[in-house]
Design a protein around this motif. Structure first.
Motif, PDB file in Angstrom:
ATOM      1  N   HIS A 198       0.667  -1.207   0.053  1.00  0.00           N
ATOM      2  CA  HIS A 198      -0.122  -0.149   0.028  1.00  0.00           C
ATOM      3  C   HIS A 198       0.834   1.217   0.188  1.00  0.00           C
ATOM      4  O   HIS A 198       0.550   2.188  -0.561  1.00  0.00           O
ATOM      5  N   ILE A 199       1.971   1.051   0.595  1.00  0.00           N
ATOM      6  CA  ILE A 199       2.871   2.451   0.594  1.00  0.00           C
ATOM      7  C   ILE A 199       3.961   2.419  -0.405  1.00  0.00           C
ATOM      8  O   ILE A 199       4.700   3.251  -0.383  1.00  0.00           O
ATOM      9  N   GLY A 200       3.982   1.326  -1.299  1.00  0.00           N
ATOM     10  CA  GLY A 200       4.853   1.309  -2.487  1.00  0.00           C
ATOM     11  C   GLY A 200       5.739   0.306  -2.695  1.00  0.00           C
ATOM     12  O   GLY A 200       6.295   0.195  -3.907  1.00  0.00           O
ATOM     13  N   PHE A 201       5.926  -0.654  -1.907  1.00  0.00           N
ATOM     14  CA  PHE A 201       6.753  -1.891  -1.974  1.00  0.00           C
ATOM     15  C   PHE A 201       5.989  -2.626  -2.862  1.00  0.00           C
ATOM     16  O   PHE A 201       4.883  -2.772  -3.127  1.00  0.00           O
ATOM     17  N   SER A 202       7.082  -3.324  -3.842  1.00  0.00           N
ATOM     18  CA  SER A 202       6.676  -4.315  -4.792  1.00  0.00           C
ATOM     19  C   SER A 202       6.551  -5.680  -4.044  1.00  0.00           C
ATOM     20  O   SER A 202       7.667  -5.957  -3.234  1.00  0.00           O
ATOM     21  N   ILE A 203       5.625  -6.604  -4.298  1.00  0.00           N
ATOM     22  CA  ILE A 203       5.909  -8.010  -3.330  1.00  0.00           C
ATOM     23  C   ILE A 203       5.619  -9.097  -4.418  1.00  0.00           C
ATOM     24  O   ILE A 203       4.720  -9.205  -5.274  1.00  0.00           O
ATOM     25  N   PRO A 204       6.772  -9.946  -4.448  1.00  0.00           N
ATOM     26  CA  PRO A 204       6.886 -11.063  -5.305  1.00  0.00           C
ATOM     27  C   PRO A 204       6.055 -12.202  -4.932  1.00  0.00           C
ATOM     28  O   PRO A 204       5.538 -12.276  -3.779  1.00  0.00           O
ATOM     29  N   PRO A 205       6.051 -13.278  -5.709  1.00  0.00           N
ATOM     30  CA  PRO A 205       5.217 -14.311  -5.100  1.00  0.00           C
ATOM     31  C   PRO A 205       6.036 -15.115  -4.114  1.00  0.00           C
ATOM     32  O   PRO A 205       7.093 -14.968  -3.982  1.00  0.00           O
ATOM     33  N   GLY A 206       5.138 -15.485  -3.131  1.00  0.00           N
ATOM     34  CA  GLY A 206       5.736 -16.420  -2.060  1.00  0.00           C
ATOM     35  C   GLY A 206       6.454 -15.351  -1.210  1.00  0.00           C
ATOM     36  O   GLY A 206       7.679 -15.824  -0.877  1.00  0.00           O
ATOM     37  N   ALA A 207       6.028 -14.234  -0.658  1.00  0.00           N
ATOM     38  CA  ALA A 207       7.008 -13.361  -0.129  1.00  0.00           C
ATOM     39  C   ALA A 207       6.881 -13.499   1.439  1.00  0.00           C
ATOM     40  O   ALA A 207       7.276 -12.461   2.065  1.00  0.00           O
ATOM     41  N   ASP A 208       6.498 -14.474   1.863  1.00  0.00           N
ATOM     42  CA  ASP A 208       6.421 -14.893   3.504  1.00  0.00           C
ATOM     43  C   ASP A 208       6.751 -16.055   3.743  1.00  0.00           C
ATOM     44  O   ASP A 208       6.805 -17.153   2.966  1.00  0.00           O
ATOM     45  N   ALA A 209       7.272 -16.197   5.000  1.00  0.00           N
ATOM     46  CA  ALA A 209       7.640 -17.561   5.449  1.00  0.00           C
ATOM     47  C   ALA A 209       7.527 -17.375   7.017  1.00  0.00           C
ATOM     48  O   ALA A 209       7.799 -16.381   7.546  1.00  0.00           O
ATOM     49  N   GLY A 210       7.512 -18.621   7.634  1.00  0.00           N
ATOM     50  CA  GLY A 210       7.240 -18.680   8.999  1.00  0.00           C
ATOM     51  C   GLY A 210       7.180 -20.007   9.609  1.00  0.00           C
ATOM     52  O   GLY A 210       7.142 -21.158   9.047  1.00  0.00           O
ATOM     53  N   TRP A 211       7.011 -19.952  11.108  1.00  0.00           N
ATOM     54  CA  TRP A 211       6.950 -21.283  11.584  1.00  0.00           C
ATOM     55  C   TRP A 211       6.045 -21.191  12.984  1.00  0.00           C
ATOM     56  O   TRP A 211       6.266 -20.373  13.742  1.00  0.00           O
ATOM     57  N   ILE A 212       5.108 -21.951  13.454  1.00  0.00           N
ATOM     58  CA  ILE A 212       4.606 -21.811  14.494  1.00  0.00           C
ATOM     59  C   ILE A 212       4.252 -23.171  15.449  1.00  0.00           C
ATOM     60  O   ILE A 212       3.818 -23.192  16.348  1.00  0.00           O
ATOM     61  N   ASN A 247      12.719 -15.187  -4.423  1.00  0.00           N
ATOM     62  CA  ASN A 247      11.890 -14.336  -4.903  1.00  0.00           C
ATOM     63  C   ASN A 247      12.103 -12.676  -4.620  1.00  0.00           C
ATOM     64  O   ASN A 247      12.115 -11.838  -5.982  1.00  0.00           O
ATOM     65  N   LEU A 248      12.419 -12.785  -3.423  1.00  0.00           N
ATOM     66  CA  LEU A 248      12.937 -11.275  -2.950  1.00  0.00           C
ATOM     67  C   LEU A 248      14.242 -10.609  -3.920  1.00  0.00           C
ATOM     68  O   LEU A 248      14.090  -9.600  -4.624  1.00  0.00           O
ATOM     69  N   MET A 249      15.094 -11.750  -4.183  1.00  0.00           N
ATOM     70  CA  MET A 249      16.380 -11.206  -4.900  1.00  0.00           C
ATOM     71  C   MET A 249      15.989 -11.189  -6.488  1.00  0.00           C
ATOM     72  O   MET A 249      16.367  -9.972  -6.874  1.00  0.00           O
ATOM     73  N   HIS A 250      15.155 -11.942  -6.840  1.00  0.00           N
ATOM     74  CA  HIS A 250      14.971 -11.752  -8.324  1.00  0.00           C
ATOM     75  C   HIS A 250      14.106 -10.596  -8.560  1.00  0.00           C
ATOM     76  O   HIS A 250      14.518 -10.010  -9.488  1.00  0.00           O
TER      77      HIS A 250
END
Length: 241
Positions: free
Chosen positions: A154-168, A200-203
């Motif tokens: 919303h504030i201008g960043f571009s988001i690639p596919p699969g832009a999140d990771a985590g563990w619970i 994906n972030l690097m690409h």
């Protein structure tokens, strides 16, 4: 299987760890940050990691809160480091199914700079890439990640596919990511998502940097303020004046 040969040495990445734990206390979020940062470093990316809670960041939605009644505010220095980065990853824990208070504060302070413009007249975060890392021992990865990624785009960043990771881990109280026997660092789902997110972030960051940033056209705030409307249609109601 041969490792991929890519050179991303022109890129800079910044991870903001929004844990509630001050250094040197162990941060489970840092465990996933370290894995992602290791991949980036191996391929030439300059990585900057900051633990937000170690800094005196004021609450508010202005770039420098010392101009609004706060005695101290280290955000302007951190903001300058963010502007130097091509990739920003906001990382943090889950508490009561939501992002930490520190994560929310960081997002609010990022928002404070969102009206600034770059040399092309676009919003200042255009041409930068965003991602999210989430850890915890209760449900909420997708909710927390979606909140961060929505905010960043919303504030201008571009988001690639699969832009999140985590563990619970298992739902409900239990071991955290780096606790002995948690299975977190060995979890293939987390390993895969962290790896794909990182690449994906690097690409995308490399693509945008090679293109000279996000394409200019119909998205320049300075031109809009000067009266340009970029082919926005006139009001269709003939009685509208």
């Amino acid at each position: 299987m041969t490792d991929l040969e890519h050179d991303f040495s022109g890129l800079r990445a910044m991870f903001v760890n929004c844990t509630l734990k001050r250094s040197p206390e162990q941060s489970n979020t840092q465990g996933i940050i370290d894995a992602s940062a290791a991949i980036m470093t191996r391929h030439g990316v300059q990585v900057d990691v900051v633990r937000a809670i170690d800094h005196d960041i004021a609450t508010g939605v202005y770039l420098d809160m010392t101009e609004h009644g706060w005695e101290r505010d280290e955000w302007p220095l951190l903001f300058a480091r963010i502007l130097d980065a091509d990739i920003l990853v906001v990382a943090g824990p889950i508490w009561l199914g939501d992002n930490s208070s520190v994560t929310k504060k960081v997002i609010e302070r990022l928002y404070a700079g969102s009206s600034m413009t770059n040399a092309a007249g676009q919003y200042v975060y255009y041409g930068k890439v965003g991602g999210a890392v989430i850890t915890g021992n209760e449900d909420g990865i997708k909710h927390c990640a979606s909140n961060i990624l929505y905010s960043l785009q919303h504030i201008g960043f571009s988001i690639p596919p699969g832009a999140d990771a985590g563990w619970i881990g298992e739902a409900g109280p239990g071991p955290s990511y780096l606790d002995p026997g948690s299975g977190g660092p060995e979890n293939e789902f987390t390993q895969r998502n962290t790896t794909f997110m990182t690449w994906n972030l690097m690409h995308l960051a490399a693509m945008l940097k090679a293109a000279g940033g996000f394409p200019v056209g119909g998205n320049q705030r300075t031109e809009w303020d000067a009266g340009a409307r970029f082919d926005y249609p006139e009001h269709p109601n003939p009685e509208y004046r």
